[in-house]
Design a protein around this motif. Sequence first.
Motif, PDB file in Angstrom:
ATOM      1  N   LYS A 294       0.830  -1.215   0.000  1.00 20.21           N
ATOM      2  CA  LYS A 294       0.000   0.000   0.000  1.00 20.21           C
ATOM      3  C   LYS A 294       0.863   1.263   0.000  1.00 20.21           C
ATOM      4  CE  LYS A 294      -2.567  -1.082   3.581  1.00 20.21           C
ATOM      5  NZ  LYS A 294      -3.637  -1.102   4.606  1.00 20.21           N
ATOM      6  N   TYR A 295       2.041   1.168   0.558  1.00 22.29           N
ATOM      7  CA  TYR A 295       2.948   2.313   0.581  1.00 22.29           C
ATOM      8  C   TYR A 295       3.926   2.286  -0.578  1.00 22.29           C
ATOM      9  CZ  TYR A 295       1.023   2.761   5.208  1.00 22.29           C
ATOM     10  OH  TYR A 295       0.143   2.894   6.247  1.00 22.29           O
ATOM     11  N   THR A 296       4.229   1.094  -1.058  1.00 25.42           N
ATOM     12  CA  THR A 296       5.188   0.964  -2.151  1.00 25.42           C
ATOM     13  C   THR A 296       4.629   1.492  -3.465  1.00 25.42           C
ATOM     14  OG1 THR A 296       6.100  -0.996  -1.068  1.00 25.42           O
ATOM     15  CG2 THR A 296       6.690  -0.657  -3.365  1.00 25.42           C
ATOM     16  N   ILE A 297       3.376   1.197  -3.756  1.00 30.89           N
ATOM     17  CA  ILE A 297       2.784   1.645  -5.023  1.00 30.89           C
ATOM     18  C   ILE A 297       2.775   3.166  -5.139  1.00 30.89           C
ATOM     19  CG2 ILE A 297       0.658   1.670  -6.388  1.00 30.89           C
ATOM     20  CD1 ILE A 297       0.258  -1.264  -5.491  1.00 30.89           C
ATOM     21  N   PRO A 298       2.266   3.904  -4.139  1.00 31.98           N
ATOM     22  CA  PRO A 298       2.335   5.371  -4.257  1.00 31.98           C
ATOM     23  C   PRO A 298       3.773   5.891  -4.348  1.00 31.98           C
ATOM     24  CG  PRO A 298       0.818   4.746  -2.527  1.00 31.98           C
ATOM     25  CD  PRO A 298       1.517   3.494  -2.974  1.00 31.98           C
ATOM     26  N   TYR A 299       4.692   5.233  -3.639  1.00 35.29           N
ATOM     27  CA  TYR A 299       6.103   5.628  -3.694  1.00 35.29           C
ATOM     28  C   TYR A 299       6.635   5.504  -5.118  1.00 35.29           C
ATOM     29  CZ  TYR A 299      11.166   5.227  -2.991  1.00 35.29           C
ATOM     30  OH  TYR A 299      12.520   5.385  -3.087  1.00 35.29           O
ATOM     31  N   VAL A 300       6.335   4.396  -5.785  1.00 37.65           N
ATOM     32  CA  VAL A 300       6.807   4.177  -7.154  1.00 37.65           C
ATOM     33  C   VAL A 300       6.158   5.169  -8.115  1.00 37.65           C
ATOM     34  CG1 VAL A 300       6.812   2.527  -9.070  1.00 37.65           C
ATOM     35  CG2 VAL A 300       7.430   1.771  -6.776  1.00 37.65           C
ATOM     36  N   ILE A 301       4.878   5.440  -7.929  1.00 38.29           N
ATOM     37  CA  ILE A 301       4.191   6.417  -8.783  1.00 38.29           C
ATOM     38  C   ILE A 301       4.807   7.804  -8.599  1.00 38.29           C
ATOM     39  CG2 ILE A 301       1.995   7.624  -9.161  1.00 38.29           C
ATOM     40  CD1 ILE A 301       0.614   4.904  -8.520  1.00 38.29           C
ATOM     41  N   LEU A 302       5.026   8.207  -7.365  1.00 39.71           N
ATOM     42  CA  LEU A 302       5.653   9.505  -7.101  1.00 39.71           C
ATOM     43  C   LEU A 302       7.056   9.559  -7.701  1.00 39.71           C
ATOM     44  CD1 LEU A 302       5.617  12.290  -5.750  1.00 39.71           C
ATOM     45  CD2 LEU A 302       6.466  11.179  -3.675  1.00 39.71           C
ATOM     46  N   LEU A 303       7.807   8.489  -7.555  1.00 35.60           N
ATOM     47  CA  LEU A 303       9.154   8.431  -8.121  1.00 35.60           C
ATOM     48  C   LEU A 303       9.109   8.570  -9.640  1.00 35.60           C
ATOM     49  CD1 LEU A 303      12.185   7.986  -7.676  1.00 35.60           C
ATOM     50  CD2 LEU A 303      11.741   5.531  -7.790  1.00 35.60           C
ATOM     51  N   ALA A 304       8.160   7.899 -10.276  1.00 33.99           N
ATOM     52  CA  ALA A 304       8.025   7.979 -11.735  1.00 33.99           C
ATOM     53  C   ALA A 304       7.662   9.406 -12.170  1.00 33.99           C
ATOM     54  CB  ALA A 304       6.969   6.995 -12.222  1.00 33.99           C
ATOM     55  N   LEU A 305       6.760  10.034 -11.461  1.00 34.12           N
ATOM     56  CA  LEU A 305       6.377  11.412 -11.805  1.00 34.12           C
ATOM     57  C   LEU A 305       7.543  12.377 -11.613  1.00 34.12           C
ATOM     58  CD1 LEU A 305       2.798  11.527 -10.246  1.00 34.12           C
ATOM     59  CD2 LEU A 305       3.395  11.459 -12.690  1.00 34.12           C
ATOM     60  N   MET A 306       8.263  12.207 -10.529  1.00 33.61           N
ATOM     61  CA  MET A 306       9.428  13.069 -10.292  1.00 33.61           C
ATOM     62  C   MET A 306      10.490  12.849 -11.365  1.00 33.61           C
ATOM     63  SD  MET A 306       9.777  12.860  -6.145  1.00 33.61           S
ATOM     64  CE  MET A 306      11.358  13.681  -6.149  1.00 33.61           C
TER      65      MET A 306
END
Length: 104
Positions: free
Chosen positions: A79-91
Amino acid sequence: GHGLGRQTQPETLKASTVCAIQNLWLTARAMGLSDILMASVGNAGSTAGKMISPQSIVIAAAAVGLAGKEGLIMRQTIKYTIPYVILLALMTFGFAFLFPGLVP
């Protein structure tokens, strides 16, 4: 020792690291991106993999007395990894294509 890998051949860790760095550099150059950005993203992305690595979860669960609860730990962690990866991709997209001057 018997077998392959860093347990019996510790020099393989250095060789593996050198190959990974070269691949990041070559990829950055081929795509016209900052090699610093690619190295940073590779490092940040590897933490996401480590967060949901079954081996890491089993070791951590055993260390804190939660053996047998690995599935629960995985579900909670993802649940925390998915948003982290999405944020990383956007950044990464932002630094690579919208604001490339911000990364040396």
